[in-house]
Every structure is written in structure tokens, then in C-alpha cells.
Design a protein around this motif. Structure first.
Motif, short mmCIF file in Angstrom:
data_model
loop_
_atom_site.label_atom_id
_atom_site.label_comp_id
_atom_site.label_asym_id
_atom_site.label_seq_id
_atom_site.Cartn_x
_atom_site.Cartn_y
_atom_site.Cartn_z
N LYS A 220 0.81 -1.22 0.00
CA LYS A 220 0.00 0.00 0.00
C LYS A 220 0.85 1.27 0.00
N LEU A 221 2.18 1.10 -0.05
CA LEU A 221 3.06 2.26 -0.16
C LEU A 221 2.90 2.91 -1.53
N PRO A 222 3.17 4.21 -1.65
CA PRO A 222 3.16 4.85 -2.98
C PRO A 222 4.18 4.19 -3.90
N PHE A 223 3.97 4.33 -5.21
CA PHE A 223 4.91 3.78 -6.19
C PHE A 223 6.10 4.73 -6.31
N LYS B 198 17.07 3.33 10.32
CA LYS B 198 16.36 3.62 9.07
C LYS B 198 16.58 2.52 8.03
N MET B 199 15.55 2.30 7.21
CA MET B 199 15.69 1.49 6.02
C MET B 199 14.83 2.11 4.93
N TYR B 200 14.96 1.59 3.70
CA TYR B 200 14.33 2.25 2.55
C TYR B 200 13.54 1.24 1.73
N ALA B 201 12.26 1.57 1.52
CA ALA B 201 11.34 0.69 0.81
C ALA B 201 11.02 1.26 -0.56
N LEU C 223 8.33 -5.20 -4.60
CA LEU C 223 8.61 -4.51 -3.34
C LEU C 223 10.04 -4.85 -2.91
N THR C 224 10.81 -3.83 -2.57
CA THR C 224 12.17 -4.06 -2.07
C THR C 224 12.40 -3.27 -0.79
N LEU C 225 13.31 -3.78 0.03
CA LEU C 225 13.75 -3.10 1.24
C LEU C 225 15.28 -3.10 1.22
#
Length: 332
Positions: A117-120, A132-135, A146-148
Motif C-alpha cells: 500500500k506504499l506509494p509507487f 532507518k531502512m528504505y522501501a 517490493l524491495t527493502l
């Protein structure tokens, strides 16, 4: 005789009532045990046994078992742990307690994160218990990916009574350096590149807020370019050295998977560097999975062969570090 009979009847009634009360209490205890907590769902999944061991060794299993939540656990698969050097739960339990606890915290988020449900967008910041991490949520061909931190989410939104589980293809490494320059200085394989950053003044440049992506040639690559010793680097023309270094830096945060996702059907793309020139990014096919890719190679304007990545996706507070096996050249 009648009194004796009445006494036995009362005793039977009392015993029966006691049995009913005890049975109800047992039922209450059994019903209060929730087998669907996030840690127990992971423990029941044979492909997540190593991460289950991480939760147990770190004590995080008790936190998420007894806490109200919700929690989102980022669970690397057993294959991911094997790639990271932990061949099964026994290896995890025998591992360094401090490191295992850092892994547990970095893979735990307070809250319910439905990543689909995160923005594209690329590299949206999330806060875990370990930093912190980045999705990234992106469309590649017919797939929604989807990547993290550049690792791929293999299975998403596995429901538990107090949260969600996301399964990853890689163990994420918590970053320990706020600045990418410090991460470079800490790697013994790129000491000559680290010295070049110092001597040219570029180290100060990449100490800003960023983010930056650095493709750092290893020591063998620097020697092949004529920078064989610290002394040679210190005596080099700082203007020329700065130009060379800026051709290895992107003013953005870029994981390898970002290139795989954003590159078109040609499987090649141009990446602008901080010196104003561009390099060519080429996707490397995965021989075990048709129509998929396992990484990238690079080529500068003056390179005649592709440059390969030796290490990738090393996160710092203000950027990402990749180590490469050759220098990016502007001229041949």
C-alpha cells in the motif's frame, strides 16, 4: 440412613461443581493462549527457522509474544541466512549475541506496515527498532515489486494476530556509519580510494546530508589506474583526482535493485554522475531464471570492458556504498 444418603448426595453435588469450575478455568487458560502471534507463526514456518532462532537468541520473541503490537517482522528466508553465512538455526544460536540482537531489532517495525500500500516510489524511509531502512514499491513489466534496502520481498502481508510478516530474500545489515565516508574508511579493501577522497577534498563533499551512492574501486583497481600507494595519491594533482572521484559518485541513493526495476527493455540505462558525465548501467541476466536479473555491471565513457560489482548495497546514514573491480574512466 437417610442422613447418610443426604450427605453422599451433597458430596457428589459438591465434587461435580468443583469439577465444572476447574474445567472452566482450564478452558479459559487454554483459550487465552494465542498460537497466532507473529513469532509463533514464524516458528511454524519451516522456511523461516533461522529467523525464528534470531528472535529466540535476541529475546525479541518474548517482546512480540507478550507485547500488544501490532508489529511488522521482516523475516529473511533460510536461504537468505545461508547466503549471509548462517547455515541454519544452530549457526544463528552460536553466533555473536550482539550482532544477532542488532539483526533482530533491524528487522522489527512497531506498527502494521502493508508494504503493497506504499506509494509507487523509490526508497521511502521506514524506521525499524534498529534504524532507518528504505522501501521501494514499483512496477516492472507485469510484476509489482517490493524491495527493502535493495532486497526483494518474496512474500508479503502474512497475517498474525498481532501484526504482519514480510519474507525477504536477503538478511538486511543494520548500518553503523552515519556518513558514507566513514563506511569507506572502515573497509580494508578500498583504503587507496579512501585516501584519494581525503587528498582531493571529496571526502568533505560526501559528508553532507546527501544522499550519495559511491562506486568505490578496490585497491587492485586503484593500483591498475596508477594509484599504487598512499604516497602516490598524496602527490597526485588534486584537480585531476577530484574529477576522477566525482565520476564514481551519484547524488542520490541507489541500490542495485533500483536499476533493475527502472531500466527499460534494452536492459541498459545511463546514470548521471557528480562530475556531469554519465556511465552506462547494464543489467546482468540470471542464468537460473529466464527474463530476470541478478545484478548490474558498469561502463564509463572510456572503459572498454564492463566493470563488475564486488560488494553491493552497503547502507550508511547518508548513502549507499558499492565496491567495484575497476575504475570508471572518462577517456581511454
Amino acid at each position: 440412613m437417610k442422613l447418610q444418603l443426604r450427605y453422599y448426595k451433597q458430596l457428589v453435588i459438591l465434587l461435580f461443581a468443583t469439577f465444572l469450575i476447574t474445567s472452566c478455568k482450564k478452558d479459559e487458560v487454554l483459550n487465552s493462549h494465542d498460537n497466532n502471534r507473529v513469532n509463533l507463526v514464524i516458528a511454524d514456518n519451516f522456511n523461516l527457522s533461522s529467523f525464528s532462532a534470531v528472535l529466540r537468541k535476541s529475546g525479541m520473541d518474548k517482546v512480540v509474544q507478550h507485547g500488544e503490537g501490532p508489529y511488522t517482522l521482516l523475516a529473511p528466508s533460510d536461504a537468505a541466512f545461508s547466503t549471509a553465512g548462517y547455515n541454519g538455526p544452530v549457526a544463528v544460536l552460536a553466533g555473536n549475541t550482539k550482532m544477532i540482537s542488532r539483526i533482530a531489532n533491524y528487522h522489527t517495525l512497531d506498527g502494521k506496515y502493508e508494504l503493497n500500500k506504499l506509494p509507487f516510489l523509490f526508497n521511502q524511509e521506514l524506521r525499524t527498532r534498529g534504524g532507518k531502512m528504505y522501501a521501494t514499491h514499483w512496477i516492472k513489466g507485469r510484476d509489482t515489486v517490493l524491495t527493502l534496502n535493495g532486497s526483494r520481498v518474496l512474500a508479503q502481508n502474512i497475517a498474525a494476530s498481532n501484526g504482519l510478516i514480510q519474507v525477504l530474500d536477503r538478511v538486511l545489515t543494520p548500518y553503523v556509519h552515519d556518513l558514507i565516508g566513514s563506511a569507506i574508511a572502515a573497509d580494508p579493501n578500498i583504503t587507496l580510494f579512501a585516501q584519494a577522497l581525503k587528498s582531493s577534498g571529496v571526502l568533505q563533499t560526501i559528508s553532507g546530508a546527501g544522499p550519495y551512492t559511491v562506486f568505490a574501486p578496490d585497491n587492485a583497481a586503484m593500483q591498475a589506474l596508477g594509484y599504487s600507494t598512499v604516497q602516490q595519491i598524496q602527490l597526485a594533482d588534486p584537480v585531476k583526482l577530484r574529477s576522477f572521484l566525482l565520476y564514481h559518485i551519484v547524488k542520490d541513493r541507489r541500490f542495485v535493485y533500483d536499476y533493475i526495476l527502472s531500466t527499460g527493455t534494452s536492459n541498459m540505462a545511463q546514470q548521471g554522475m557528480m562530475d556531469g558525465n554519465s556511465i552506462t548501467i547494464k543489467l546482468v541476466p540470471n542464468p537460473n531464471a529466464p527474463a530476470s536479473f541478478q545484478g548490474i555491471s558498469l561502463r564509463g565513457i572510456g572503459n572498454t570492458v564492463d566493470i563488475k560489482l564486488l560488494k553491493q548495497d552497503m547502507l550508511s546514514g547518508n548513502g549507499v556504498l558499492h565496491v567495484i573491480d575497476g575504475g570508471l574512466r572518462i577517456t581511454q
